[in-house]
Scaffold this motif. Structure first.
Motif, PDB file in Angstrom:
ATOM      1  N   ASP A 199       6.863  -5.193  13.063  1.00 31.42           N
ATOM      2  CA  ASP A 199       6.403  -3.455  12.519  1.00 31.42           C
ATOM      3  C   ASP A 199       4.959  -3.352  13.780  1.00 31.42           C
ATOM      4  OD1 ASP A 199       4.436  -2.583   9.533  1.00 31.42           O
ATOM      5  OD2 ASP A 199       5.361  -1.435  11.445  1.00 31.42           O
ATOM      6  N   ARG A 200       4.147  -3.756  13.152  1.00 34.34           N
ATOM      7  CA  ARG A 200       2.446  -3.518  14.095  1.00 34.34           C
ATOM      8  C   ARG A 200       2.228  -5.126  14.537  1.00 34.34           C
ATOM      9  NH1 ARG A 200      -1.768  -2.359   8.700  1.00 34.34           N
ATOM     10  NH2 ARG A 200       0.001  -0.621   8.047  1.00 34.34           N
TER      11      ARG A 200
ATOM     12  N   GLU B 120      -0.811  10.436   8.652  1.00 36.73           N
ATOM     13  CA  GLU B 120       0.123   9.071   9.635  1.00 36.73           C
ATOM     14  C   GLU B 120       0.827   8.599   8.525  1.00 36.73           C
ATOM     15  OE1 GLU B 120      -2.305   7.399  11.808  1.00 36.73           O
ATOM     16  OE2 GLU B 120      -3.558   9.607  13.156  1.00 36.73           O
ATOM     17  N   ASN B 121       1.336   8.735   7.674  1.00 35.44           N
ATOM     18  CA  ASN B 121       2.319   8.631   6.507  1.00 35.44           C
ATOM     19  C   ASN B 121       2.172   9.095   5.373  1.00 35.44           C
ATOM     20  OD1 ASN B 121       0.733   7.432   4.826  1.00 35.44           O
ATOM     21  ND2 ASN B 121       1.370   5.801   4.280  1.00 35.44           N
TER      22      ASN B 121
ATOM     23  N   ALA C 243       0.078   1.045  13.854  1.00 36.24           N
ATOM     24  CA  ALA C 243       0.596   1.954  13.846  1.00 36.24           C
ATOM     25  C   ALA C 243      -0.480   3.296  13.970  1.00 36.24           C
ATOM     26  CB  ALA C 243       1.168   2.437  12.531  1.00 36.24           C
TER      27      ALA C 243
ATOM     28  N   ARG D  92      -0.229   6.580  16.415  1.00 35.60           N
ATOM     29  CA  ARG D  92       0.109   8.573  16.274  1.00 35.60           C
ATOM     30  C   ARG D  92      -1.864   9.204  16.636  1.00 35.60           C
ATOM     31  NH1 ARG D  92       2.771   5.654  10.441  1.00 35.60           N
ATOM     32  NH2 ARG D  92       4.001   4.531  11.255  1.00 35.60           N
TER      33      ARG D  92
ATOM     34  N   PHE E 247       4.382   3.457  17.849  1.00 36.22           N
ATOM     35  CA  PHE E 247       3.898   4.760  17.180  1.00 36.22           C
ATOM     36  C   PHE E 247       3.164   6.091  18.267  1.00 36.22           C
ATOM     37  CE2 PHE E 247       5.098   1.669  13.596  1.00 36.22           C
ATOM     38  CZ  PHE E 247       4.329   0.417  14.922  1.00 36.22           C
TER      39      PHE E 247
ATOM     40  N   CYS F  90       9.911   5.890  10.655  1.00 29.72           N
ATOM     41  CA  CYS F  90       9.429   4.816  11.086  1.00 29.72           C
ATOM     42  C   CYS F  90       9.906   3.762  10.274  1.00 29.72           C
ATOM     43  CB  CYS F  90       7.883   4.726  10.810  1.00 29.72           C
ATOM     44  SG  CYS F  90       7.124   3.249  11.036  1.00 29.72           S
TER      45      CYS F  90
ATOM     46  N   GLU G 239       0.845  -1.411  -0.223  1.00 28.92           N
ATOM     47  CA  GLU G 239      -0.760  -0.036   0.472  1.00 28.92           C
ATOM     48  C   GLU G 239       1.196   1.351  -0.143  1.00 28.92           C
ATOM     49  OE1 GLU G 239       0.663  -1.937   3.111  1.00 28.92           O
ATOM     50  OE2 GLU G 239       0.888  -0.906   4.854  1.00 28.92           O
ATOM     51  N   SER G 240       2.287   1.253   0.414  1.00 32.86           N
ATOM     52  CA  SER G 240       2.848   2.366   0.316  1.00 32.86           C
ATOM     53  C   SER G 240       4.070   2.054   0.178  1.00 32.86           C
ATOM     54  CB  SER G 240       2.439   2.896   1.863  1.00 32.86           C
ATOM     55  OG  SER G 240       2.895   1.888   2.852  1.00 32.86           O
TER      56      SER G 240
ATOM     57  N   TRP H 228       6.619   2.792   2.099  1.00 34.30           N
ATOM     58  CA  TRP H 228       7.612   2.622   4.236  1.00 34.30           C
ATOM     59  C   TRP H 228       7.283   0.255   2.993  1.00 34.30           C
ATOM     60  CZ3 TRP H 228       6.199  -1.136   7.253  1.00 34.30           C
ATOM     61  CH2 TRP H 228       7.122  -0.920   8.151  1.00 34.30           C
ATOM     62  N   ARG H 229       6.126   0.657   2.519  1.00 33.05           N
ATOM     63  CA  ARG H 229       5.230  -1.338   2.961  1.00 33.05           C
ATOM     64  C   ARG H 229       6.801  -1.929   1.480  1.00 33.05           C
ATOM     65  NH1 ARG H 229       3.739  -3.582   6.669  1.00 33.05           N
ATOM     66  NH2 ARG H 229       2.546  -1.998   6.888  1.00 33.05           N
TER      67      ARG H 229
ATOM     68  N   ASP I   8       7.339   7.741   8.814  1.00 33.23           N
ATOM     69  CA  ASP I   8       7.728   6.846   7.692  1.00 33.23           C
ATOM     70  C   ASP I   8       8.944   7.447   8.053  1.00 33.23           C
ATOM     71  OD1 ASP I   8       5.750   5.404   8.213  1.00 33.23           O
ATOM     72  OD2 ASP I   8       4.894   5.355   5.797  1.00 33.23           O
TER      73      ASP I   8
ATOM     74  N   TYR J 269      -3.587   4.448   4.408  1.00 33.08           N
ATOM     75  CA  TYR J 269      -2.131   4.693   4.189  1.00 33.08           C
ATOM     76  C   TYR J 269      -1.733   4.782   3.430  1.00 33.08           C
ATOM     77  CZ  TYR J 269      -0.912   3.403   9.141  1.00 33.08           C
ATOM     78  OH  TYR J 269      -1.205   2.998  10.313  1.00 33.08           O
TER      79      TYR J 269
HETATM   80  C1  GZL Z   1       4.053   1.769  10.484  1.00 34.94           C
HETATM   81  C2  GZL Z   1       3.842   0.858   9.208  1.00 34.94           C
HETATM   82  C3  GZL Z   1       2.206   1.348   8.322  1.00 34.94           C
HETATM   83  C4  GZL Z   1       3.689   2.791   8.141  1.00 34.94           C
HETATM   84  C5  GZL Z   1       2.477   2.758   6.666  1.00 34.94           C
HETATM   85  O1  GZL Z   1       5.206   0.783  10.745  1.00 34.94           O
HETATM   86  O2  GZL Z   1       2.484  -0.277   9.705  1.00 34.94           O
HETATM   87  O3  GZL Z   1       1.725   0.798   7.127  1.00 34.94           O
HETATM   88  O4  GZL Z   1       3.634   4.431   8.716  1.00 34.94           O
HETATM   89  C6  GZL Z   1       2.829   1.472   6.049  1.00 34.94           C
HETATM   90  O5  GZL Z   1       3.431   3.582   5.417  1.00 34.94           O
HETATM   91  O6  GZL Z   1       1.051   1.544   4.542  1.00 34.94           O
END
Ligand code: GZL
Length: 352
Positions: free
Chosen positions: A125-126, A235-236, A181, A185, A144, A289, A48-49, A51-52, A269, A209
């Protein structure tokens, strides 16, 4: 039972029997076990992002250089897909499972099945919220809530530095509802808004995200609140990209001069794209992050293969970035955290 483990039991049995003088004839000696590669099933949230994608690349690259075989599954941000993947990994009799859970709840039965199959689960992560924390062997990820507190402390410091004491209207573009996250946040934003008499949190909505949803939510906010919005808490980074596009398309400006009608954007992120916009002043502060779990996970499995149990809960270190030179550090409770200025050199050095 894993063939590798079965071979181990057979070897042990043979050793015990021969030590009691019970000679097994040649044909009964167990064949020397073919050492199979350790296999690791990785259930990833989705794609999705930025970051991912960086998280996935970090893990795939690290395992490609390791003695372990990685089986990868993209959950497409759906818990049912991730639970299906966990069950498939169990059927494939993997040695370890890595899980980045899209949301916190609903994992108990799948993790119990992994436990009953004798497969250690590492959560990254989460977080997962389960009755029995022994259902996973280790969690490694971000704090977070602290990330959100650091973003809010930066905003407080900025407003003080700029002698801004007028009413301040904020909107929040949240992550996937129920993700750790998002929970942390959003909590930090809501607490900070409640703690300042002149701050008003107009609304929060999820941007999931993603850039597209982030833009959609910001367009709705601009239609609804017109010129009232001073701060957008994304949030991202991908949500920030979408929000900045929407603000520009509405003929408004992003920046830090709130008194001149600019809309101040905060993000999380610290991806390459997000830091580029931070260096340009379009994102006022970007709280890191880190997605770089790959090498840590390989080391963790190395240690577990040596019989060492990892820490059950480990937070990773993270930074904060801005191009505003007036704030070099912020304080959350008794801890100070540096705020790093974004430069071309810093961008060059970044791993993601
Ligand atoms: C945070 C992560 C989040 C990021 C987003 O650790 O799980 O999910 O902040 C990602 O960019 O989609």
């Amino acid at each position: 039972m894993k063939k590798r483990r079965l071979a181990g039991v057979v070897l042990l049995l043979a050793a015990v029997l021969s030590s009691c003088g019970i000679k097994k004839t040649e044909e009964q000696q167990p064949a020397s076990p073919k050492t199979e590669r350790i296999t690791v099933g990785f259930s990833q949230v989705g794609s999705e992002s930025d970051w991912r994608m960086a998280s996935t690349a970090s893990i795939q690259d690290a395992f490609a250089d390791s003695p372990y075989t990685l089986l990868f599954n993209d959950g497409q941000q759906k818990q049912e897909n991730q639970i299906k993947a966990i069950r498939e990994f169990i059927d494939q009799d993997v040695d370890y499972i890595i899980l980045d859970p899209c949301v916190e709840t609903g994992w108990d039965s799948a993790l119990m099945e992994a436990k009953e199959a004798g497969i250690p689960v590492i959560v990254i992560d989460r977080e997962v919220s389960v009755e029995d924390e022994s259902l996973y062997t280790a969690w490694i990820g971000s704090d977070f809530y602290l990330e959100g507190q650091r973003a809010m402390k930066w905003l407080e410091s900025y407003l003080q530095k700029e002698n801004y004491e007028e009413p301040l209207n904020l909107v929040g573009i949240q992550g996937t509802i129920g993700a750790t996250a998002q929970i942390g946040r959003s909590r930090a934003l809501e607490e900070a808004a409640a703690a300042h008499d002149n701050w008003t949190l107009l609304e929060e909505q999820t941007g999931d995200y993603t850039e597209a949803k982030g833009k959609e939510v910001m367009e709705e906010y601009l239609r609804k609140y017109k010129d009232e919005i001073q701060v957008v808490y994304c949030e991202n980074d991908n949500e920030a990209y979408g929000a900045i596009d929407a603000i520009r398309e509405a003929g408004k400006k992003v920046g830090m001069k709130i008194k001149d009608g600019e809309i101040l954007v905060l993000s999380f992120d610290a991806t390459h794209g997000g830091l580029q916009l931070t260096m340009e002043g379009k994102i006022a502060v970007n709280t890191e992050c880190s997605p770089l779990y790959g090498k840590r996970l390989v080391r963790m499995i190395d240690e577990m293969e040596q019989g060492e149990l990892p820490e059950h809960h480990t937070y990773i270190e993270e930074g904060q970035f801005s191009n505003y030179s007036g704030i070099r550090a912020i304080w959350v409770v008794d801890n100070s955290y540096l705020v790093t200025r974004v430069t071309e050199e810093l961008l060059e050095e970044r791993e993601y």
